[in-house]
Scaffold this motif. Structure first.
Motif, mmCIF file in Angstrom:
data_model
loop_
_atom_site.group_PDB
_atom_site.id
_atom_site.type_symbol
_atom_site.label_atom_id
_atom_site.label_comp_id
_atom_site.label_asym_id
_atom_site.label_seq_id
_atom_site.Cartn_x
_atom_site.Cartn_y
_atom_site.Cartn_z
ATOM 1 N N LEU A 52 0.864 -1.166 0.000
ATOM 2 C CA LEU A 52 0.000 0.000 0.000
ATOM 3 C C LEU A 52 0.901 1.216 0.000
ATOM 4 N N ASP A 53 0.327 2.382 -0.087
ATOM 5 C CA ASP A 53 1.135 3.596 -0.075
ATOM 6 C C ASP A 53 2.097 3.567 1.108
ATOM 7 N N LYS A 54 3.354 3.863 0.832
ATOM 8 C CA LYS A 54 4.355 3.900 1.886
ATOM 9 C C LYS A 54 4.310 5.271 2.553
ATOM 10 N N PRO A 55 4.451 5.300 3.870
ATOM 11 C CA PRO A 55 4.441 6.604 4.527
ATOM 12 C C PRO A 55 5.670 7.421 4.145
ATOM 13 N N ASN A 56 5.482 8.730 4.046
ATOM 14 C CA ASN A 56 6.603 9.603 3.735
ATOM 15 C C ASN A 56 7.474 9.789 4.982
ATOM 16 N N THR A 57 8.544 10.533 4.847
ATOM 17 C CA THR A 57 9.511 10.710 5.933
ATOM 18 C C THR A 57 8.860 11.314 7.170
ATOM 19 N N GLU A 58 8.017 12.310 6.977
ATOM 20 C CA GLU A 58 7.362 12.968 8.115
ATOM 21 C C GLU A 58 6.452 11.995 8.861
ATOM 22 N N THR A 59 5.705 11.187 8.114
ATOM 23 C CA THR A 59 4.811 10.217 8.737
ATOM 24 C C THR A 59 5.610 9.145 9.473
#
Length: 91
Positions: A52-59
């Motif tokens: 699924l969508d991978k979380p970005n750095t901030e997340t």
């Protein structure tokens, strides 16, 4: 070895972009599809990770912080009112 024709339908733009990409890589879209299928059969699955969508750095950072709070490694900021929370959030 006998062969069998396979037809797939795709949008023109996808076909044009894939043709250009694989041509630049020295092959064709048709060969790329055969490589994909051969690798899938050899590895008994998709030849790449399906996620699924991978979380970005901030997340990711927020998730790590949440686990650290949960594990007692850091203390969470606590607010006594929503107004105080909003003031801190806006600052």
């Amino acid at each position: 070895m006998t062969t069998k024709n396979v037809q797939i339908r795709m949008e023109n733009e996808l076909k044009e972009k894939s043709d250009e990409l694989f041509n630049n890589l020295g092959t064709s879209t048709n060969e790329a599809i055969k490589i994909f299928l051969s690798t899938a059969v050899r590895t008994n699955g998709f030849p790449f990770e399906i996620t699924l969508d991978k979380p970005n750095t901030e997340t990711k950072k927020a998730i790590e912080e949440a686990y650290a709070i949960q594990d007692g490694k850091i203390e969470a900021q606590v607010y006594d009112t929503v107004d105080n929370f909003m003031k801190d959030l806006r600052s």
